[in-house]
Design an enzyme around this catalytic site. Structure first.
Site, PDB file in Angstrom:
ATOM      1  N   SER A  58       0.821  -1.220   0.000  1.00 13.76           N
ATOM      2  CA  SER A  58       0.000   0.000   0.000  1.00 13.76           C
ATOM      3  C   SER A  58       0.852   1.266   0.000  1.00 13.76           C
ATOM      4  O   SER A  58       0.328   2.370  -0.126  1.00 13.76           O
ATOM      5  CB  SER A  58      -0.900   0.022   1.235  1.00 13.76           C
ATOM      6  OG  SER A  58      -1.579  -1.192   1.383  1.00 13.76           O
ATOM      7  N   HIS A 112     -11.333   0.224  17.207  1.00 16.82           N
ATOM      8  CA  HIS A 112     -11.948  -0.905  17.911  1.00 16.82           C
ATOM      9  C   HIS A 112     -11.110  -1.125  19.168  1.00 16.82           C
ATOM     10  O   HIS A 112      -9.893  -1.077  19.124  1.00 16.82           O
ATOM     11  CB  HIS A 112     -11.948  -2.145  17.004  1.00 16.82           C
ATOM     12  CG  HIS A 112     -12.520  -3.377  17.624  1.00 16.82           C
ATOM     13  ND1 HIS A 112     -13.751  -3.393  18.259  1.00 16.82           N
ATOM     14  CD2 HIS A 112     -12.046  -4.641  17.709  1.00 16.82           C
ATOM     15  CE1 HIS A 112     -14.001  -4.617  18.699  1.00 16.82           C
ATOM     16  NE2 HIS A 112     -12.979  -5.402  18.381  1.00 16.82           N
TER      17      HIS A 112
HETATM   18  N1  LIG Z   1     -12.832  -3.229   8.505  1.00 16.27           N
HETATM   19  C1  LIG Z   1     -13.717  -2.382   9.027  1.00 16.27           C
HETATM   20  O1  LIG Z   1     -14.589  -1.871   8.349  1.00 16.27           O
HETATM   21  C2  LIG Z   1     -13.625  -1.981  10.473  1.00 16.27           C
HETATM   22  C3  LIG Z   1     -12.433  -2.155  11.163  1.00 16.27           C
HETATM   23  N2  LIG Z   1     -12.345  -1.650  12.421  1.00 16.27           N
HETATM   24  C4  LIG Z   1     -11.066  -1.738  13.137  1.00 16.27           C
HETATM   25  O2  LIG Z   1     -10.086  -0.982  12.395  1.00 16.27           O
HETATM   26  C5  LIG Z   1      -8.796  -1.533  12.606  1.00 16.27           C
HETATM   27  C6  LIG Z   1      -8.159  -1.820  11.249  1.00 16.27           C
HETATM   28  O3  LIG Z   1      -8.916  -2.817  10.637  1.00 16.27           O
HETATM   29  P1  LIG Z   1      -9.037  -2.904   9.049  1.00 16.27           P
HETATM   30  O4  LIG Z   1      -9.031  -1.539   8.434  1.00 16.27           O
HETATM   31  O5  LIG Z   1     -10.167  -3.810   8.756  1.00 16.27           O
HETATM   32  O6  LIG Z   1      -7.643  -3.615   8.681  1.00 16.27           O
HETATM   33  P2  LIG Z   1      -7.160  -4.119   7.238  1.00 16.27           P
HETATM   34  O7  LIG Z   1      -6.754  -5.530   7.405  1.00 16.27           O
HETATM   35  O8  LIG Z   1      -8.163  -3.753   6.192  1.00 16.27           O
HETATM   36  O9  LIG Z   1      -5.850  -3.209   6.972  1.00 16.27           O
HETATM   37  C7  LIG Z   1      -4.726  -3.366   7.780  1.00 16.27           C
HETATM   38  C8  LIG Z   1      -3.639  -2.428   7.294  1.00 16.27           C
HETATM   39  O10 LIG Z   1      -2.533  -2.540   8.191  1.00 16.27           O
HETATM   40  C9  LIG Z   1      -1.340  -2.829   7.439  1.00 16.27           C
HETATM   41  N3  LIG Z   1      -0.499  -3.666   8.300  1.00 16.27           N
HETATM   42  C10 LIG Z   1      -0.662  -4.973   8.605  1.00 16.27           C
HETATM   43  N4  LIG Z   1       0.320  -5.374   9.421  1.00 16.27           N
HETATM   44  C11 LIG Z   1       1.102  -4.281   9.668  1.00 16.27           C
HETATM   45  C12 LIG Z   1       2.265  -4.039  10.433  1.00 16.27           C
HETATM   46  N5  LIG Z   1       2.802  -5.033  11.124  1.00 16.27           N
HETATM   47  N6  LIG Z   1       2.786  -2.792  10.452  1.00 16.27           N
HETATM   48  C13 LIG Z   1       2.221  -1.788   9.752  1.00 16.27           C
HETATM   49  N7  LIG Z   1       1.115  -1.941   8.984  1.00 16.27           N
HETATM   50  C14 LIG Z   1       0.579  -3.177   8.957  1.00 16.27           C
HETATM   51  C15 LIG Z   1      -1.819  -3.528   6.188  1.00 16.27           C
HETATM   52  O11 LIG Z   1      -0.867  -3.383   5.168  1.00 16.27           O
HETATM   53  C16 LIG Z   1      -3.109  -2.756   5.901  1.00 16.27           C
HETATM   54  O12 LIG Z   1      -2.744  -1.549   5.266  1.00 16.27           O
HETATM   55  C17 LIG Z   1      -9.011  -2.774  13.485  1.00 16.27           C
HETATM   56  O13 LIG Z   1      -8.841  -2.415  14.817  1.00 16.27           O
HETATM   57  C18 LIG Z   1     -10.487  -3.119  13.221  1.00 16.27           C
HETATM   58  O14 LIG Z   1     -11.067  -3.854  14.261  1.00 16.27           O
HETATM   59  C19 LIG Z   1     -13.369  -0.959  13.034  1.00 16.27           C
HETATM   60  C20 LIG Z   1     -14.557  -0.792  12.378  1.00 16.27           C
HETATM   61  C21 LIG Z   1     -14.796  -1.358  11.094  1.00 16.27           C
HETATM   62 MG   LIG Z   2     -15.610  -5.393  14.354  1.00 16.18          MG
END
Ligand SMILES: NC(=O)C1=CN([C@@H]2O[C@H](COP(=O)(O)OP(=O)(O)OC[C@H]3O[C@@H](n4cnc5c(N)ncnc54)[C@H](O)[C@@H]3O)[C@@H](O)[C@H]2O)C=CC1
Ligand SMILES: [Mg+2]
Ligand SMILES: CC(=O)[C@](C)(O)C(=O)O
Ligand SMILES: [Mg+2]
EC number: 1.1.1.86
Length: 348
Positions: A58, A112
């Site tokens: 990304s 979250h």
């Molecule tokens: N997906 C959703 O719509 C929602 C997610 N959340 C919360 O938001 C937070 C993020 O979730 P998502 O956006 O779904 O995650 P995702 O899985 O879509 O994206 C994760 C991002 O973090 C990066 N990443 C992964 N490991 C990494 C590392 N070790 N160091 C740096 N970057 C790293 C990835 O490259 C990616 O850009 C979580 O706490 C989730 O519970 C809350 C509400 C809704």
């Molecule tokens: Mg959730």
């Protein structure tokens, strides 16, 4: 029944952008939520640094969008607000890499509360620890913002070292568009337990089990897979959109009386008071007593054996093949309609 709506809903006018306009926000992660928060904040005039691993796929995408990108430790060291939008399961490790960059008076913020609530991250006492959580998938957080709208959101304050934690949270919620729709204050415990319960028992777990079992029941009875897909999966969006717009009665008033009578009398054949309620209460018990959290943490410490097996079985379900082929067909037809409409307008 509650005789009045006791919850305060915060809107744009309740937020003071001065609490964020001179701040630098490090958005760690650029996925579903991360890309939306970073782009919305940036377009709201906030100074944003995206924090990503150097080999992240990304990195270029974020830079091409006009955002500055650094590794998480560099981004956090420069920022006043560190927003944890990496997966819940890697947040403790990312936190360890950035904690030295947290200065007194900074904000550590989540979408979250899992890692704070279950004690996987223990921040220093001199920073604000807050949550601004869109109650929506990340891609809609971005899409609605671009339309000048927003998605509803939650704010919560776990630790208020500066005395301004709530105001800073509201300013952040405003900058990503959530106060356009409305923001409600909660606690980390309430957000975590309701979010985990909701996604397991209803939104992601319960509903998809209903869809798959409905599909299998029709196909096993000899009906065509296409009809079973349309009836038990494709039309769900249309029904849920009606509920989203007008509640249960909005949907019942829109469907036929036949569907209404059938649904009201036969729904509990499937989701019955005894077993379904017991199952829901077990889901909630395992969220509240930490059983689910311990299981999910252990799953990730052992390279996700069950997760991978379950995910592979889901991908192999027949409904994914049938649905994929039909969606491609309808997307093509829909696109043709769109092109046709454009041509008609051009001819006017
Ligand atoms: N997906 C959703 O719509 C929602 C997610 N959340 C919360 O938001 C937070 C993020 O979730 P998502 O956006 O779904 O995650 P995702 O899985 O879509 O994206 C994760 C991002 O973090 C990066 N990443 C992964 N490991 C990494 C590392 N070790 N160091 C740096 N970057 C790293 C990835 O490259 C990616 O850009 C979580 O706490 C989730 O519970 C809350 C509400 C809704
Ligand atoms: Mg959730
Ligand atoms: C999109 C959302 O709110 C979820 C289902 O809770 C999540 O992605 O964790
Ligand atoms: Mg959720």
């Amino acid at each position: 029944m509650a005789d009045e709506f006791t919850t305060t809903v915060y809107r744009d006018e309740d937020a003071d952008s001065s609490y964020i306009e001179s701040e630098t926000v490090a958005v760690l992660g650029y996925g579903s939520q991360g890309h939306a928060h970073a782009l919305n904040l940036h377009e709201s005039g906030v100074d944003v640094i995206v924090g990503l691993r150097e080999n992240s796929s990304s990195w270029d995408e974020a830079e091409d969008a006009g955002l500055r990108v650094e590794t998480p430790d560099v981004a956090a060291a420069e920022a006043d607000v560190v927003k944890m939008l990496v997966p819940d399961t890697v947040q403790p490790a990312v936190y360890e890499a950035i904690e030295d960059g947290l200065d007194a008076g900074d904000t550590l913020q989540f979408a979250h509360g899992f890692n704070i609530h279950y004690g996987q991250i223990r921040p220093p006492e001199d920073v604000d620890v807050t949550m601004v959580a869109p109650k929506s998938p990340g891609h809609l957080v971005r899409r609605t913002y671009e339309r000048g709208e927003g998605v509803p959101g939650l704010i919560a304050v776990y630790q208020d070292a500066t005395g301004d934690a709530k105001e800073r949270s509201l300013a952040y919620a405003q900058a990503i568009g959530c106060t356009r729709a409305g923001v409600v204050e909660t606690t980390f415990q309430e957000e975590v337990e309701t979010d985990l319960f909701g996604e397991q028992a209803v939104l992601c777990g319960g509903v998809t089990e209903l869809m798959k079992m409905g599909y299998e029941t029709l196909v096993d009875a000899g009906y065509s897979p296409e009809m079973a897909y349309f009836e038990c999966m494709n039309e769900m969006k249309l029904i849920v959109d009606l509920i989203y717009e007008g509640g249960l009665m909005g949907m019942w008033n829109s469907v036929s009386d036949t569907a209404e009578y059938g649904g009201l009398t036969r729904g509990e054949y499937v989701v019955d008071e005894e077993y379904a309620r017991e199952g829901m209460e077990q889901v909630l018990d395992e969220v509240q007593d930490g059983e689910f959290a311990r299981e999910w943490i252990s799953e990730n410490q052992t390279n996700r054996p069950s997760y991978k097996q379950l995910r592979a079985a889901e991908e192999d379900h027949e409904i994914e093949d049938v649905g994929g082929r039909l969606r491609d067909l309808f997307a093509w037809e829909a696109q043709e309609d769109a092109d046709e409409k454009e041509q008609v307008q051009a001819d006017d």
